[in-house]
Scaffold this motif. Structure first.
Motif, PDB file in Angstrom:
ATOM      1  N   ALA A  77       0.937  -5.364  12.767  1.00 20.98           N
ATOM      2  CA  ALA A  77      -0.378  -4.763  12.977  1.00 20.98           C
ATOM      3  C   ALA A  77      -1.453  -5.837  13.108  1.00 20.98           C
ATOM      4  N   TYR A  78      -1.307  -6.949  12.388  1.00 23.44           N
ATOM      5  CA  TYR A  78      -2.280  -8.030  12.479  1.00 23.44           C
ATOM      6  C   TYR A  78      -2.222  -8.700  13.843  1.00 23.44           C
ATOM      7  N   ARG A 131     -15.955   1.439  -0.627  1.00 24.56           N
ATOM      8  CA  ARG A 131     -15.542   0.383   0.288  1.00 24.56           C
ATOM      9  C   ARG A 131     -15.751  -0.981  -0.375  1.00 24.56           C
ATOM     10  N   THR A 185      -6.317  -4.463   1.121  1.00 25.13           N
ATOM     11  CA  THR A 185      -7.126  -3.265   1.372  1.00 25.13           C
ATOM     12  C   THR A 185      -8.394  -3.627   2.136  1.00 25.13           C
ATOM     13  N   PHE A 238      -3.561  -6.308  16.627  1.00 24.12           N
ATOM     14  CA  PHE A 238      -5.025  -6.263  16.657  1.00 24.12           C
ATOM     15  C   PHE A 238      -5.585  -7.532  17.276  1.00 24.12           C
ATOM     16  N   ILE A 241     -10.462  -4.172   9.754  1.00 18.71           N
ATOM     17  CA  ILE A 241      -9.764  -3.949  11.018  1.00 18.71           C
ATOM     18  C   ILE A 241     -10.014  -2.533  11.528  1.00 18.71           C
ATOM     19  N   GLU A 242      -9.940  -1.574  10.630  1.00 19.51           N
ATOM     20  CA  GLU A 242     -10.086  -0.171  11.030  1.00 19.51           C
ATOM     21  C   GLU A 242     -11.473   0.144  11.570  1.00 19.51           C
ATOM     22  N   THR A 243     -12.457  -0.653  11.186  1.00 19.18           N
ATOM     23  CA  THR A 243     -13.835  -0.388  11.624  1.00 19.18           C
ATOM     24  C   THR A 243     -14.312  -1.379  12.681  1.00 19.18           C
ATOM     25  N   SER A 244     -13.379  -2.128  13.272  1.00 17.40           N
ATOM     26  CA  SER A 244     -13.761  -3.171  14.230  1.00 17.40           C
ATOM     27  C   SER A 244     -13.124  -2.946  15.589  1.00 17.40           C
ATOM     28  N   THR A 245     -13.870  -3.293  16.624  1.00 15.97           N
ATOM     29  CA  THR A 245     -13.380  -3.357  17.991  1.00 15.97           C
ATOM     30  C   THR A 245     -13.887  -4.668  18.590  1.00 15.97           C
ATOM     31  N   GLN A 266      -7.724  -4.468   5.768  1.00  9.25           N
ATOM     32  CA  GLN A 266      -7.423  -3.247   6.511  1.00  9.25           C
ATOM     33  C   GLN A 266      -8.690  -2.459   6.811  1.00  9.25           C
ATOM     34  N   GLN A 267      -9.601  -2.397   5.857  1.00 12.24           N
ATOM     35  CA  GLN A 267     -10.869  -1.704   6.090  1.00 12.24           C
ATOM     36  C   GLN A 267     -11.654  -2.344   7.226  1.00 12.24           C
TER      37      GLN A 267
END
Length: 381
Positions: free
Chosen positions: A60-61, A325, A9, A64, A15-19, A12-13
């Motif tokens: 997905a890993y 979070r 979890t 990314f 990754i979802e908030t990163s660029t 995933q959090q």
């Protein structure tokens, strides 16, 4: 919720908030308010995600990781914001991701980028003993951190594209560190060495810094086991020597392992002196290194439990939830020597550096330790 579910979890959090422009795990960049650049912190995290893809099969890993590194590398292999002539060993670290990505995606730009990074090492200034300077701005200095940043990339490139011609040079650099930077009484390694003996932080006789910083010690342990894994069978004598270096270092660390949490202190051997604290990143690095060493047979299999104890202790005590979070706490943001007067390498200095949350210097090695747990559960060597 078990530690595996919590970590999945948490990853995933992040990754979802990163660029690539703004990774959530690069707290140094966030605090500085500067655009992201090619750096070792992201390299640690992306390498961990590539290995997580390999063990879990979750694309997905990999997707990314590919998008992240692709952002920095153009079609000619040139890397945005990377200047090889800074001769900064930290900048080599992210190059480790290129091997896995090239093998998995076949993008020729990644192969070309390896050549660009290797070109830095060809020109990297060296100490009189033959070791790479840590950075151009730190002349004649060897830091334990730099062995992890550069040597595994160096050896992998040599074996992949140059018939291993300079693997003996890499081994020599480890040997110099062992001979000059190891304290024979306790088996620990000092953070850094100034071959010129000129910088204000070093002992004018030995050239050594004055303390044993946990994360640097951990980087060196990972450098040893990662490089040992790469060295070919025809370098058996060198592998045996590195096996001994690694085993002796782990044995030197175990007396300082916290009985309750399995973690280690920021300054390793001064755990009873306030305000020393159990630090997450270095503890996670040792958790990974010890479990990996046991898996590869460099350590006896009974050592695996010491690494797992550290991993479990971090998950139980430093992984918390706030506002829905997950956070990973007690990560030393950064520590170094010289460049500014306050980085003098004293015990007080290592206590002054800020503790932060969610920085990849702690997150990435915890992910690598998690991967070792998965390998153990699945019986994969």
């Amino acid at each position: 919720m078990g530690s595996s579910r919590i970590l999945n979890t948490y990853i995933q959090q992040l990754i979802e908030t990163s660029t690539p422009e703004a990774p959530a795990w690069n707290i140094e960049k966030i605090r500085a308010g500067k655009p992201n650049t090619w750096n070792y912190i992201d390299g640690c995290m992306i390498k961990a995600l590539i290995e997580l893809n390999e063990i879990t099969g979750k694309d997905a890993y990999l997707d990314f990781a590919d998008r992240f590194i692709d952002y920095f590398v153009d079609d000619d292999g040139m890397i945005a914001s990377y200047d090889p002539q800074e001769y900064n060993l930290d900048n080599i670290n992210a190059g480790k991701t290129l091997y896995g990505l090239y093998n998995l995606t076949g993008k020729t730009k990644y192969r070309k980028a390896m050549d660009v990074i290797y070109g830095q090492l060809e020109g990297q200034p060296r100490t009189k003993e033959g070791n790479f300077w840590h950075k151009l701005i730190y002349p004649n200095q060897v830091w334990l951190d730099g062995l992890y940043m550069a040597q595994p990339f160096y050896v992998q490139y040599e074996l992949s594209y140059r018939d291993g011609r300079a693997c003996s040079d890499s081994f020599h650099q480890f040997q110099v560190v062992h001979d000059l930077m190891r304290n024979e009484r306790n088996g620990l390694y000092y953070h850094a060495y100034d071959s010129s003996r000129k910088d204000f932080w070093c002992d004018p006789v030995t050239g050594l810094s004055s303390n044993f910083w946990l994360r640097a010690e951990g980087w060196f342990a990972m450098a040893l086991i990662d490089t040992w894994e790469l060295l070919p069978a025809n370098m058996s004598a060198e592998k045996d020597t590195m096996r001994r270096m690694f085993s002796e270092l782990i044995d030197a660390m175990l007396p300082y392992q916290d009985e309750k949490t399995g973690m280690w202190h920021q300054v390793i051997n001064l755990g009873r002196i306030a305000p020393n604290y159990l630090e997450t990143s270095g503890s996670a690095i040792f958790a990974n290194a010890i479990m990996k060493g046991a898996r590869l047979g460099v350590l006896d299999e009974r050592y695996w439990d010491y690494g797992y104890k550290a991993y479990k202790g971090i998950c139980d005590t430093c992984m918390n939830e706030e506002g829905g979070r997950l956070t990973l706490d007690n990560i030393c943001l950064v520590a170094g020597l010289g460049n500014t007067e306050h980085r003098e390498g004293t015990f007080d200095y290592y206590m002054r550096e800020p503790k932060v949350r969610n920085d990849a210097k702690g997150v990435a090695p915890l992910v690598l330790a998690y991967i070792e747990v998965l390998r153990h559960e699945r019986g994969k060597r």
